[in-house]
Design an enzyme around this catalytic site. Structure first.
Site, short mmCIF file in Angstrom:
data_model
loop_
_atom_site.label_atom_id
_atom_site.label_comp_id
_atom_site.label_asym_id
_atom_site.label_seq_id
_atom_site.Cartn_x
_atom_site.Cartn_y
_atom_site.Cartn_z
N SER A 151 1.99 12.02 7.30
CA SER A 151 2.41 12.91 6.05
C SER A 151 3.66 14.25 6.62
O SER A 151 2.93 14.77 7.65
CB SER A 151 1.50 13.60 5.10
N GLU A 197 -6.65 18.67 4.41
CA GLU A 197 -5.30 18.05 4.94
C GLU A 197 -3.73 18.22 3.72
O GLU A 197 -3.85 19.26 3.12
CB GLU A 197 -5.41 16.44 4.28
N ARG A 201 -1.99 17.42 11.85
CA ARG A 201 -1.52 17.24 10.88
C ARG A 201 -0.53 18.18 9.25
O ARG A 201 -1.22 18.89 9.24
CB ARG A 201 -1.95 15.78 10.04
N TRP A 204 0.66 -1.35 -0.34
CA TRP A 204 0.24 -0.04 -0.12
C TRP A 204 0.79 1.31 0.10
O TRP A 204 1.98 1.68 0.71
CB TRP A 204 -0.95 -0.15 1.64
N MET A 205 0.48 2.12 -0.58
CA MET A 205 0.78 3.83 -0.46
C MET A 205 -0.53 5.12 -1.21
O MET A 205 -1.37 4.41 -1.73
CB MET A 205 2.02 4.34 -2.01
N ASN A 206 0.04 5.54 -0.39
CA ASN A 206 -0.77 7.28 -0.48
C ASN A 206 -0.09 8.16 -0.21
O ASN A 206 1.20 7.93 -1.30
CB ASN A 206 -2.05 7.26 0.70
N ASP A 207 0.08 9.30 0.16
CA ASP A 207 0.47 10.48 0.18
C ASP A 207 2.49 10.24 -0.34
O ASP A 207 2.86 9.85 0.80
CB ASP A 207 0.36 10.86 1.25
C1 FRU Z 1 -3.95 12.49 3.40
C2 FRU Z 1 -3.63 11.49 4.99
C3 FRU Z 1 -2.94 12.27 5.17
C4 FRU Z 1 -2.63 11.76 6.80
C5 FRU Z 1 -2.20 10.74 6.34
C6 FRU Z 1 -2.70 9.18 6.56
O1 FRU Z 1 -4.72 11.07 2.45
O2 FRU Z 1 -5.17 11.17 5.68
O3 FRU Z 1 -3.76 13.84 6.70
O4 FRU Z 1 -1.06 12.30 7.27
O5 FRU Z 1 -2.92 10.38 4.65
O6 FRU Z 1 -1.34 8.13 5.43
#
Ligand code: FRU
Length: 506
Positions: free
Chosen positions: A105, A230, A178, A45-48
């Site tokens: 993040s 965010e 955050r 899994w990857m996000n930001d």
């Molecule tokens: C945005 C977010 C950020 C948080 C991170 C958690 O996509 O919700 O606000 O730091 O992802 O993975």
């Protein structure tokens, strides 16, 4: 003799490793839906995007990463490096969760003057500023479970140590507190932290990255508020010798086409306060699939933006097996003025054209009903398609595999661009996925330019010199290899250029 045997042994291990590496690469390239010109994690899994910083000829990309599953979990910072932001080298995980929580993040800066004191023996510290998210505090129903912390690297970003006195900015009792984006504010010789604090941005300043003072708040009454604010970013761009400040605020949900999206404000920053020129909502990308986008630090006058190519509405459901999600192509940002309003434009970085094969070029074409594949053969795989016309009119371009397709085009009636993925393949994993999305055309010029960046499971549209951008993902059962164009009226293409792009996985 022993030496020789040892060398042979060493050689066979390395060549075995190389063979394995090649086999790995090959299987990745052939995975269904695997992007060929966009950054993806090898697996899981990857996000930001996080901590994007340029230093000593290397672009660093960190990212929200969960190495044990293809759905979100305890967050780490994954790491990759690149010389051109196109070809990436995977690096070991940079930051692991610890007793203060998951690593959410944040950003990274080059602390040239060693204001933090982390530098040693003349080594310039790279400093990462991130959110520690304490899951225990969250479970216990506390409101102070997100705090800002530091880590630093003295070997050009290869390895990272967390600061012993973390956290450096404690939560005053705001549940969503955050995603610190830190930048050096030269006029005031201080660091500015732009922090997302539920429904507004809070600015802090510091001389040493360790002690932070609150400066101001912005945004409770401005912009879009369909969800939580965010991943912000604050930077200036030059427009005809004038410094224009841009404040990016990601928003989830409440995006222009549902789910998450990236809005921005344009204005002045005094070192203390951000004053917007207008408080209306502007979107950096109108498509459903660019989120959490921010810019690289330490790139001088150039501002390069990268987003996560997904949407929280369905990110954990998309039908990829080994990994989840890609990043967008990196985009150069600039300012353009329309009437008395400033807008931020996005364009794919020119480094991308280094992947381009010999283009197919067509000039002066009244498209009516035009089959590019009939002329050029099978057109599968990643590509860049550029079109210009002296007079915008209704048209659509279809990318299909026979049974499934996406449609991209423009409608004069609503003066909007659209991407329609209703029949694009696998769409039923989430009820809102099969849809047609639109984006306004912002300029009223007659002439138009459109660039499409196509990959195995995404398309990015940049129209009117990057004034309108749209990012969209899709999951066909086999690659789209047929391109046709339709116009009910008389849309005439002045120039068309189609270039296949070489895979970065090779
Ligand atoms: C945005 C977010 C950020 C948080 C991170 C958690 O996509 O919700 O606000 O730091 O992802 O993975």
């Amino acid at each position: 003799m022993y030496k020789f045997i040892f060398l042979v042994f060493l050689f066979s291990i390395t060549s075995c490793n190389n063979v394995k590496k090649l086999a790995d690469q090959k299987s990745i390239i052939n995975e269904p839906h695997r992007p060929q010109i966009h950054f993806t994690p090898k697996e899981k899994w990857m996000n930001d995007p996080n901590g994007m910083v340029y230093y000593n000829g290397t672009y660093h990309l960190f990212y929200q990463y969960y190495p044990h599953s293809t759905v979100w979990g305890p967050m780490h910072w994954g790491h990759a490096t690149s010389k051109d932001m196109i070809h990436w080298k995977h690096q070991p995980i940079a930051l692991y969760p610890d007793s203060l929580g998951y690593i959410f993040s944040g950003s990274a800066v080059v602390d040239v003057d060693n204001t933090s004191g982390f530098g040693k023996d003349g080594k310039v510290p790279l400093v990462a500023i991130f959110t520690h998210h304490d899951p225990k505090g969250e479970k216990a129903g506390r409101s102070d479970f997100q705090n800002q912390s530091l880590a630093y690297s003295l070997d050009d970003g290869q390895t990272w140590s967390k600061y012993a006195a973390n956290p450096v900015l404690k939560n005053p009792g705001i549940k969503d507190f955050r995603d610190p984006k830190v930048t050096w504010y030269e006029e005031g010789k201080k660091w500015i932290m732009t922090l997302a604090t539920l429904d507004r941005i809070t600015f802090y300043s510091s001389k040493d990255l360790k002690r932070w003072t609150k400066e101001s708040e912005f945004g409770k009454e401005a912009g879009a508020h369909g969800g939580v604010w965010e991943c912000p970013d604050l930077f200036s761009l030059d427009y005809e010798g004038k410094k224009i400040w841009v404040l990016i605020v990601n928003l989830n949900p409440g995006g222009p086409n549902g789910g998450s999206g990236t809005q921005y404000f344009v204005g002045n920053f005094s070192g203390k306060e951000f004053q917007p020129f207008t408080t209306d909502t502007k979107w950096l990308d109108y498509g459903p699939d660019e989120y959490a986008g921010v810019t690289w630090s330490n790139t001088g006058n150039r501002k390069i933006f990268l987003g996560w190519m997904s949407n929280w509405q369905y990110a954990t459901l998309v039908p990829t097996i080994k990994w989840r999600s890609a990043m967008t192509v990196p985009r150069d940002l600039s300012i353009e003025k329309l009437g008395d309003q400033y807008f931020v434009t996005s364009k794919p970085i020119p480094e991308l054209t280094n992947l381009a094969e010999q283009p197919i070029v067509i000039g002066n074409l009244a498209i009516g009903n035009f089959d590019l594949s009939a002329k050029a053969g099978k057109l599968a795989g990643p590509a860049m398609l550029k079109i210009t016309s002296d007079k915008i009119a209704d048209f659509s371009i279809s990318f299909s595999n026979g049974a499934q397709k996406i449609l991209i085009g423009y409608e004069k009636g609503t003066n909007s661009y659209f991407i329609d993925r209703t029949s694009s393949g696998q769409v039923n994993f989430e009820k809102g996925f099969a849809a047609k999305h639109t984006a306004p055309r912002l300029t009223n010029k007659e002439n138009v330019d459109i660039t499409l960046i196509i990959d195995n499971s995404s398309v990015e549209l940049f129209a009117d010199n990057g004034l309108t951008a749209m990012t969209e993902i899709f999951f066909p059962d086999s690659l789209f290899s047929r391109i046709t164009m339709q116009s009910p009226g008389n849309f005439t293409i002045k120039s068309l250029q189609y270039s296949s792009l070489k895979s970065i996985l090779k």
